[in-house]
Design a protein around this motif. Structure first.
Motif, mmCIF file in Angstrom:
data_model
loop_
_atom_site.group_PDB
_atom_site.id
_atom_site.type_symbol
_atom_site.label_atom_id
_atom_site.label_comp_id
_atom_site.label_asym_id
_atom_site.label_seq_id
_atom_site.Cartn_x
_atom_site.Cartn_y
_atom_site.Cartn_z
ATOM 1 N N GLY A 48 20.326 -4.509 29.576
ATOM 2 C CA GLY A 48 18.902 -4.305 29.348
ATOM 3 C C GLY A 48 18.158 -5.553 28.917
ATOM 4 N N SER A 49 18.850 -6.702 28.882
ATOM 5 C CA SER A 49 18.180 -7.959 28.515
ATOM 6 C C SER A 49 17.100 -8.270 29.542
ATOM 7 N N THR A 50 15.984 -8.796 29.054
ATOM 8 C CA THR A 50 14.848 -9.078 29.931
ATOM 9 C C THR A 50 14.342 -10.501 29.728
ATOM 10 N N TYR A 70 24.502 -5.485 38.071
ATOM 11 C CA TYR A 70 23.475 -6.227 38.790
ATOM 12 C C TYR A 70 22.398 -6.766 37.860
ATOM 13 N N THR A 71 21.691 -7.747 38.376
ATOM 14 C CA THR A 71 20.446 -8.214 37.788
ATOM 15 C C THR A 71 19.308 -7.799 38.716
ATOM 16 N N MET A 72 18.234 -7.303 38.138
ATOM 17 C CA MET A 72 17.046 -6.922 38.897
ATOM 18 C C MET A 72 15.924 -7.892 38.589
ATOM 19 N N ILE A 114 9.151 -4.959 32.183
ATOM 20 C CA ILE A 114 10.150 -4.478 33.133
ATOM 21 C C ILE A 114 11.014 -3.446 32.427
ATOM 22 N N SER A 115 11.303 -2.360 33.116
ATOM 23 C CA SER A 115 12.135 -1.308 32.541
ATOM 24 C C SER A 115 12.934 -0.648 33.655
ATOM 25 N N GLY A 153 24.056 -9.489 42.535
ATOM 26 C CA GLY A 153 25.230 -8.734 42.126
ATOM 27 C C GLY A 153 26.057 -9.397 41.060
ATOM 28 N N VAL A 154 25.380 -10.008 40.089
ATOM 29 C CA VAL A 154 26.047 -10.672 38.972
ATOM 30 C C VAL A 154 25.220 -10.409 37.729
ATOM 31 N N ARG A 155 25.883 -10.139 36.620
ATOM 32 C CA ARG A 155 25.146 -9.943 35.367
ATOM 33 C C ARG A 155 24.526 -11.255 34.910
ATOM 34 N N GLY A 156 23.332 -11.148 34.346
ATOM 35 C CA GLY A 156 22.670 -12.333 33.809
ATOM 36 C C GLY A 156 21.200 -12.312 34.133
ATOM 37 N N ILE A 157 20.525 -13.374 33.794
ATOM 38 C CA ILE A 157 19.101 -13.525 34.106
ATOM 39 C C ILE A 157 18.958 -14.750 34.999
#
Length: 124
Positions: A56-58, A32-34, A70-71, A100-104
């Motif tokens: 952990g990319s922000t 996921y992406t938050m 963000i953490s 529900g997809v990886r990325g920013i």
């Protein structure tokens, strides 16, 4: 579907700090992406920060870069937003959201699940 519950908002003087929490339940967040967004009265919801859970990319909005962080806590399935050097213009309802997809991702329309929001008020 992921359920999100924010906490940690409140009233703080300019220059102060707050830490927002967003507890997620329902699914593993590994893919996921938050995101954190905020909405001030009369304004559109705007991007604040996002994290790709697995890497952990922000990424941060320019207006909060260097002040907000963000953490995440993997064990607690919780994402945090540490807000330092707060300004009156940071006053808003803050929301966390997931996709529900990886990325920013930067647009609110990209996100699928939202928390109820928590009020942050910064007095001058």
């Amino acid at each position: 579907q992921v359920q999100l519950v924010e906490s940690g908002g409140g009233l703080v003087q300019a220059g102060g700090s707050l830490r927002l929490s967003c507890a997620a339940s329902g699914r593993s967040l590994s893919s996921y992406t938050m995101g954190w967004f905020r909405q001030a009265p009369g304004k559109e919801r705007e991007f604040v920060a996002a994290m790709a859970w697995s890497s952990g990319s922000t990424s941060y909005a320019d207006s909060v870069k260097g002040r907000f962080t963000i953490s995440r806590d993997n064990a607690k399935n919780t994402v945090f937003l540490q807000m330092n050097s707060l300004k009156p213009e940071d006053t808003a309802v803050y929301y966390c959201a997931t996709k529900g997809v990886r990325g920013i991702f930067y647009s609110p329309s990209n996100y699928e699940s939202w928390g109820q929001g928590t009020q942050v008020t910064v007095s001058s």
